[in-house]
Motif scaffolding. Structure first.
Motif, PDB file in Angstrom:
ATOM      1  N   SER A 245     -12.848  -5.149   2.238  1.00 22.35           N
ATOM      2  CA  SER A 245     -12.561  -5.393   3.791  1.00 22.35           C
ATOM      3  C   SER A 245     -11.314  -5.027   3.811  1.00 22.35           C
ATOM      4  N   ARG A 246     -10.744  -6.082   2.906  1.00 28.75           N
ATOM      5  CA  ARG A 246      -8.855  -6.281   2.943  1.00 28.75           C
ATOM      6  C   ARG A 246      -8.740  -4.752   3.598  1.00 28.75           C
ATOM      7  N   ILE A 247      -8.960  -3.928   2.384  1.00 34.96           N
ATOM      8  CA  ILE A 247      -8.208  -2.645   2.111  1.00 34.96           C
ATOM      9  C   ILE A 247      -8.447  -1.955   3.672  1.00 34.96           C
ATOM     10  N   SER A 248      -9.824  -1.649   3.337  1.00 36.68           N
ATOM     11  CA  SER A 248     -10.579  -1.594   5.040  1.00 36.68           C
ATOM     12  C   SER A 248      -9.549  -1.398   6.562  1.00 36.68           C
TER      13      SER A 248
ATOM     14  N   LEU B 112       0.664  -0.796  -0.260  1.00 33.04           N
ATOM     15  CA  LEU B 112      -0.091   0.152   0.312  1.00 33.04           C
ATOM     16  C   LEU B 112       0.864   0.979  -0.030  1.00 33.04           C
ATOM     17  N   LEU B 113       1.744   1.390   0.378  1.00 36.10           N
ATOM     18  CA  LEU B 113       3.333   2.213   0.392  1.00 36.10           C
ATOM     19  C   LEU B 113       3.612   2.802  -0.508  1.00 36.10           C
ATOM     20  N   VAL B 114       3.412   1.892  -1.815  1.00 34.08           N
ATOM     21  CA  VAL B 114       4.003   2.166  -2.925  1.00 34.08           C
ATOM     22  C   VAL B 114       3.209   2.686  -3.404  1.00 34.08           C
ATOM     23  N   PRO B 115       1.921   2.598  -4.119  1.00 34.68           N
ATOM     24  CA  PRO B 115       1.053   3.685  -4.566  1.00 34.68           C
ATOM     25  C   PRO B 115       1.043   5.056  -4.390  1.00 34.68           C
ATOM     26  N   LEU B 116       1.095   4.429  -2.506  1.00 39.86           N
ATOM     27  CA  LEU B 116       0.677   5.602  -1.806  1.00 39.86           C
ATOM     28  C   LEU B 116       1.923   7.155  -2.173  1.00 39.86           C
ATOM     29  N   SER B 117       2.988   6.602  -2.099  1.00 42.43           N
ATOM     30  CA  SER B 117       3.856   7.025  -2.127  1.00 42.43           C
ATOM     31  C   SER B 117       4.308   7.842  -4.023  1.00 42.43           C
ATOM     32  N   GLU B 118       3.409   7.453  -4.891  1.00 45.31           N
ATOM     33  CA  GLU B 118       3.677   7.673  -6.692  1.00 45.31           C
ATOM     34  C   GLU B 118       2.956   8.532  -6.812  1.00 45.31           C
TER      35      GLU B 118
ATOM     36  N   ARG C 251     -10.786   3.238  -2.496  1.00 44.29           N
ATOM     37  CA  ARG C 251     -11.379   2.452  -3.445  1.00 44.29           C
ATOM     38  C   ARG C 251     -10.665   2.269  -4.715  1.00 44.29           C
ATOM     39  N   ASP C 252      -9.977   3.038  -4.812  1.00 44.45           N
ATOM     40  CA  ASP C 252      -8.957   3.437  -6.007  1.00 44.45           C
ATOM     41  C   ASP C 252      -7.731   2.530  -5.930  1.00 44.45           C
ATOM     42  N   LEU C 253      -7.064   2.632  -4.150  1.00 43.23           N
ATOM     43  CA  LEU C 253      -6.107   2.086  -3.034  1.00 43.23           C
ATOM     44  C   LEU C 253      -6.221   0.495  -4.044  1.00 43.23           C
ATOM     45  N   GLY C 254      -7.323   0.161  -2.935  1.00 39.81           N
ATOM     46  CA  GLY C 254      -7.806  -1.568  -3.040  1.00 39.81           C
ATOM     47  C   GLY C 254      -7.847  -1.705  -5.437  1.00 39.81           C
TER      48      GLY C 254
END
Length: 154
Positions: free
Chosen positions: A72-75, A46-52, A61-64
């Motif tokens: 549910s897993r993202i949450s 999760l940190l990779v796409p957030l850092s980009e 929703r988009d991160l998932g």
């Protein structure tokens, strides 16, 4: 359904190889992340796409969708990461039902610290085992496999 078309030796070898490699490679890389950076593979994922992302913010929703996880897993993962100070959840200004996930300074520090050793491990255990010609084939081949798979909605 008709007659089964069994895998031939070549196809079975490729399939068994992928099935064997994926969990072992994932486990090796996760151990490296935990040992060297104190991050789980899920956190790093999760940190990779957030850092980009622009401003380090993505809609949950988009991160998932980006990482191929269900809501549910993202949450649950975001809640755990929020408790560690790696991310912060915010309300979505466009949709009150949605939420945004923001990379915190601690999260950015964690990904910046973890990335070099992680990339070195990927290079050691994956890229380094392949020739340039194999890399040129495997990337597009796996992209084609991914395109054939149904999305989360089936």
């Amino acid at each position: 359904m008709g007659e089964v078309r069994w895998l031939d030796e070549r196809e079975a070898r490729a399939w068994r190889g992928m099935v064997s490699v994926l969990p072992r490679l994932t486990a090796v890389l996760e151990r490296q992340l935990i040992q060297d950076a104190g991050l789980s593979a899920a956190e790093y994922t999760l940190l990779v796409p957030l850092s980009e992302a622009p401003d380090g913010v993505l809609r949950a929703r988009d991160l998932g969708r980006m990482v191929g996880w269900e809501r549910s897993r993202i949450s649950h993962q975001v809640i755990r990461m929020e408790k560690r100070g790696l991310v912060a959840r915010e309300e979505c200004s466009e949709d009150a039902r949605g939420s945004m996930v923001r990379l915190t300074d601690a999260g950015r520090t964690a990904i910046v610290a973890a990335a070099p050793a992680h990339v070195a491990a990927v290079r050691q255990y994956f890229v380094g085992a392949l020739t340039d010609a194999e890399i040129d084939v495997i990337g597009p081949a796996l992209e084609r496999v991914l395109e054939r798979l149904p999305d989360d909605d089936g």
